[in-house]
Design a protein around this motif. Structure first.
Motif, PDB file in Angstrom:
ATOM      1  N   ILE A 119       0.855  -1.190   0.000  1.00 20.52           N
ATOM      2  CA  ILE A 119       0.000   0.000   0.000  1.00 20.52           C
ATOM      3  C   ILE A 119       0.884   1.231   0.000  1.00 20.52           C
ATOM      4  O   ILE A 119       1.909   1.257   0.696  1.00 20.52           O
ATOM      5  N   GLY A 120       0.482   2.205  -0.768  1.00 21.01           N
ATOM      6  CA  GLY A 120       1.336   3.372  -0.892  1.00 21.01           C
ATOM      7  C   GLY A 120       0.592   4.686  -0.842  1.00 21.01           C
ATOM      8  O   GLY A 120      -0.630   4.739  -0.974  1.00 21.01           O
ATOM      9  N   TRP A 121       1.356   5.740  -0.638  1.00 21.50           N
ATOM     10  CA  TRP A 121       0.867   7.110  -0.728  1.00 21.50           C
ATOM     11  C   TRP A 121       1.535   7.773  -1.921  1.00 21.50           C
ATOM     12  O   TRP A 121       2.754   7.686  -2.080  1.00 21.50           O
ATOM     13  N   PHE A 122       0.741   8.437  -2.716  1.00 24.35           N
ATOM     14  CA  PHE A 122       1.223   9.204  -3.849  1.00 24.35           C
ATOM     15  C   PHE A 122       0.665  10.614  -3.727  1.00 24.35           C
ATOM     16  O   PHE A 122      -0.285  10.849  -2.978  1.00 24.35           O
ATOM     17  N   ARG A 123       1.247  11.536  -4.469  1.00 22.98           N
ATOM     18  CA  ARG A 123       0.726  12.900  -4.451  1.00 22.98           C
ATOM     19  C   ARG A 123       0.860  13.511  -5.833  1.00 22.98           C
ATOM     20  O   ARG A 123       1.722  13.132  -6.615  1.00 22.98           O
ATOM     21  N   GLN A 124      -0.022  14.470  -6.071  1.00 22.34           N
ATOM     22  CA  GLN A 124       0.026  15.194  -7.326  1.00 22.34           C
ATOM     23  C   GLN A 124      -0.261  16.659  -7.076  1.00 22.34           C
ATOM     24  O   GLN A 124      -1.337  17.012  -6.578  1.00 22.34           O
ATOM     25  N   ALA A 125       0.720  17.477  -7.419  1.00 23.21           N
ATOM     26  CA  ALA A 125       0.571  18.927  -7.295  1.00 23.21           C
ATOM     27  C   ALA A 125       0.059  19.483  -8.622  1.00 23.21           C
ATOM     28  O   ALA A 125       0.254  18.864  -9.672  1.00 23.21           O
ATOM     29  N   PRO A 126      -0.567  20.643  -8.591  1.00 24.93           N
ATOM     30  CA  PRO A 126      -1.088  21.232  -9.833  1.00 24.93           C
ATOM     31  C   PRO A 126       0.007  21.382 -10.874  1.00 24.93           C
ATOM     32  O   PRO A 126       1.096  21.901 -10.583  1.00 24.93           O
ATOM     33  N   GLY A 127      -0.258  20.904 -12.074  1.00 24.89           N
ATOM     34  CA  GLY A 127       0.683  21.037 -13.160  1.00 24.89           C
ATOM     35  C   GLY A 127       1.859  20.083 -13.114  1.00 24.89           C
ATOM     36  O   GLY A 127       2.770  20.184 -13.951  1.00 24.89           O
ATOM     37  N   LYS A 128       1.847  19.169 -12.169  1.00 24.47           N
ATOM     38  CA  LYS A 128       2.966  18.233 -12.046  1.00 24.47           C
ATOM     39  C   LYS A 128       2.469  16.796 -12.166  1.00 24.47           C
ATOM     40  O   LYS A 128       1.297  16.502 -11.977  1.00 24.47           O
ATOM     41  N   GLU A 129       3.397  15.913 -12.456  1.00 24.29           N
ATOM     42  CA  GLU A 129       3.059  14.505 -12.533  1.00 24.29           C
ATOM     43  C   GLU A 129       2.887  13.930 -11.127  1.00 24.29           C
ATOM     44  O   GLU A 129       3.446  14.428 -10.154  1.00 24.29           O
ATOM     45  N   ARG A 130       2.108  12.867 -11.082  1.00 25.28           N
ATOM     46  CA  ARG A 130       1.943  12.171  -9.813  1.00 25.28           C
ATOM     47  C   ARG A 130       3.266  11.541  -9.395  1.00 25.28           C
ATOM     48  O   ARG A 130       3.985  10.985 -10.238  1.00 25.28           O
ATOM     49  N   GLU A 131       3.576  11.611  -8.111  1.00 26.58           N
ATOM     50  CA  GLU A 131       4.830  11.051  -7.628  1.00 26.58           C
ATOM     51  C   GLU A 131       4.579  10.171  -6.405  1.00 26.58           C
ATOM     52  O   GLU A 131       3.662  10.413  -5.620  1.00 26.58           O
ATOM     53  N   GLY A 132       5.407   9.159  -6.268  1.00 28.21           N
ATOM     54  CA  GLY A 132       5.320   8.287  -5.114  1.00 28.21           C
ATOM     55  C   GLY A 132       5.918   8.963  -3.898  1.00 28.21           C
ATOM     56  O   GLY A 132       6.970   9.605  -3.993  1.00 28.21           O
ATOM     57  N   VAL A 133       5.252   8.835  -2.786  1.00 25.73           N
ATOM     58  CA  VAL A 133       5.706   9.436  -1.534  1.00 25.73           C
ATOM     59  C   VAL A 133       6.283   8.367  -0.607  1.00 25.73           C
ATOM     60  O   VAL A 133       7.403   8.475  -0.126  1.00 25.73           O
ATOM     61  N   SER A 134       5.497   7.329  -0.385  1.00 28.36           N
ATOM     62  CA  SER A 134       5.928   6.270   0.519  1.00 28.36           C
ATOM     63  C   SER A 134       5.068   5.048   0.292  1.00 28.36           C
ATOM     64  O   SER A 134       3.932   5.151  -0.181  1.00 28.36           O
ATOM     65  N   CYS A 135       5.622   3.886   0.618  1.00 27.45           N
ATOM     66  CA  CYS A 135       4.826   2.666   0.522  1.00 27.45           C
ATOM     67  C   CYS A 135       5.256   1.702   1.619  1.00 27.45           C
ATOM     68  O   CYS A 135       6.346   1.835   2.184  1.00 27.45           O
ATOM     69  N   ILE A 136       4.381   0.748   1.880  1.00 25.89           N
ATOM     70  CA  ILE A 136       4.650  -0.234   2.921  1.00 25.89           C
ATOM     71  C   ILE A 136       4.101  -1.579   2.478  1.00 25.89           C
ATOM     72  O   ILE A 136       3.029  -1.670   1.890  1.00 25.89           O
ATOM     73  N   SER A 137       4.897  -2.602   2.743  1.00 24.49           N
ATOM     74  CA  SER A 137       4.431  -3.957   2.491  1.00 24.49           C
ATOM     75  C   SER A 137       3.694  -4.436   3.735  1.00 24.49           C
ATOM     76  O   SER A 137       4.273  -4.456   4.821  1.00 24.49           O
ATOM     77  N   SER A 138       2.455  -4.790   3.582  1.00 19.51           N
ATOM     78  CA  SER A 138       1.674  -5.182   4.742  1.00 19.51           C
ATOM     79  C   SER A 138       2.140  -6.504   5.344  1.00 19.51           C
ATOM     80  O   SER A 138       1.867  -6.789   6.494  1.00 19.51           O
ATOM     81  N   SER A 139       2.853  -7.325   4.551  1.00 18.96           N
ATOM     82  CA  SER A 139       3.277  -8.632   5.062  1.00 18.96           C
ATOM     83  C   SER A 139       4.462  -8.521   6.010  1.00 18.96           C
ATOM     84  O   SER A 139       4.479  -9.163   7.065  1.00 18.96           O
ATOM     85  N   ASP A 140       5.466  -7.712   5.650  1.00 17.45           N
ATOM     86  CA  ASP A 140       6.648  -7.634   6.516  1.00 17.45           C
ATOM     87  C   ASP A 140       6.975  -6.214   6.948  1.00 17.45           C
ATOM     88  O   ASP A 140       8.008  -5.975   7.574  1.00 17.45           O
ATOM     89  N   LEU A 141       6.078  -5.275   6.594  1.00 13.22           N
ATOM     90  CA  LEU A 141       6.213  -3.870   7.000  1.00 13.22           C
ATOM     91  C   LEU A 141       7.455  -3.188   6.420  1.00 13.22           C
ATOM     92  O   LEU A 141       7.910  -2.174   6.951  1.00 13.22           O
ATOM     93  N   THR A 142       7.992  -3.716   5.331  1.00 10.92           N
ATOM     94  CA  THR A 142       9.069  -3.017   4.615  1.00 10.92           C
ATOM     95  C   THR A 142       8.528  -1.693   4.091  1.00 10.92           C
ATOM     96  O   THR A 142       7.409  -1.637   3.569  1.00 10.92           O
ATOM     97  N   THR A 143       9.308  -0.638   4.237  1.00  9.47           N
ATOM     98  CA  THR A 143       8.859   0.682   3.790  1.00  9.47           C
ATOM     99  C   THR A 143       9.865   1.309   2.831  1.00  9.47           C
ATOM    100  O   THR A 143      11.058   0.975   2.841  1.00  9.47           O
ATOM    101  N   HIS A 144       9.354   2.212   2.013  1.00 13.76           N
ATOM    102  CA  HIS A 144      10.189   3.016   1.121  1.00 13.76           C
ATOM    103  C   HIS A 144       9.678   4.448   1.159  1.00 13.76           C
ATOM    104  O   HIS A 144       8.472   4.674   1.323  1.00 13.76           O
ATOM    105  N   TYR A 145      10.600   5.390   0.981  1.00 13.92           N
ATOM    106  CA  TYR A 145      10.239   6.795   0.968  1.00 13.92           C
ATOM    107  C   TYR A 145      10.917   7.505  -0.195  1.00 13.92           C
ATOM    108  O   TYR A 145      12.048   7.181  -0.557  1.00 13.92           O
ATOM    109  N   ALA A 146      10.226   8.472  -0.740  1.00  8.20           N
ATOM    110  CA  ALA A 146      10.864   9.363  -1.700  1.00  8.20           C
ATOM    111  C   ALA A 146      11.906  10.185  -0.955  1.00  8.20           C
ATOM    112  O   ALA A 146      11.743  10.521   0.221  1.00  8.20           O
ATOM    113  N   ASP A 147      12.980  10.530  -1.657  1.00  8.81           N
ATOM    114  CA  ASP A 147      14.050  11.306  -1.014  1.00  8.81           C
ATOM    115  C   ASP A 147      13.524  12.637  -0.474  1.00  8.81           C
ATOM    116  O   ASP A 147      14.000  13.123   0.558  1.00  8.81           O
TER     117      ASP A 147
END
Length: 124
Positions: free
Chosen positions: A34-62
Motif C-alpha cells: 500500500i502506498g501514498w502518492f501525491r500530485q501537485a497542480p501542473g505536475k506529474e503524480r509522484e510516489g511518496v511512501s509505501c509499505i508492504s503489509s506482510s513484513d512492513l518493509t517501507t520506502h520513501y521518496a528522497d
C-alpha cells in the motif's frame, strides 16, 4: 469491491504536521503493498511512501525521507502517513493506492486501486 477512503488533509503552515489516514475495505489488507502518492497542480503524480503489509518493509521518496512516516494497522485495515516539518512544496492532493503482491515500490503504474484523494496545502 475494493474501496480506499483518504482523510486528514488540511491547510497547515510550513513547519507544521498532519496525519493522513486511508481506510481500506474489500480486500485482505495483509496481502498487499500500500502506498501514498501525491500530485501537485501542473505536475506529474509522484510516489511518496509505501509499505508492504506482510513484513512492513517501507520506502520513501528522497524529498520526504526523515520527515514523513508511513504505518499500517492491519487490524483496522487503515494506512497512515504522518507528515512532519511540512513545506510549501508538499502541497498536493495525496492518494493512497493498493497493489497486489507484497513488494513495495513507488511506481504508480504498479498499483491497482486508488482512493479519491485528500488535499494538503502548506502555506509559507
Amino acid at each position: 469491491e475494493v474501496q480506499l477512503v483518504e482523510s486528514g488533509g488540511a491547510l497547515v503552515q510550513a513547519g507544521g504536521s498532519l496525519r493522513l489516514s486511508c481506510a481500506a475495505s474489500g480486500f485482505t489488507f495483509a496481502d498487499y503493498a500500500i502506498g501514498w502518492f501525491r500530485q501537485a497542480p501542473g505536475k506529474e503524480r509522484e510516489g511518496v511512501s509505501c509499505i508492504s503489509s506482510s513484513d512492513l518493509t517501507t520506502h520513501y521518496a528522497d524529498s520526504v525521507k526523515d520527515r514523513f512516516a508511513i504505518s499500517s494497522d492491519n487490524a483496522k485495515d487503515t494506512l497512515y502517513l504522518q507528515m512532519n516539518s511540512l513545506k510549501p512544496e508538499d502541497t498536493a492532493v495525496y492518494y493512497c493506492a493498493v497493489k497486489r503482491g507484497s513488494v513495495c515500490q513507488l511506481l504508480d503504474y504498479e498499483y491497482d486501486y486508488w482512493g479519491q484523494g485528500t488535499q494538503v496545502t502548506v502555506s509559507s
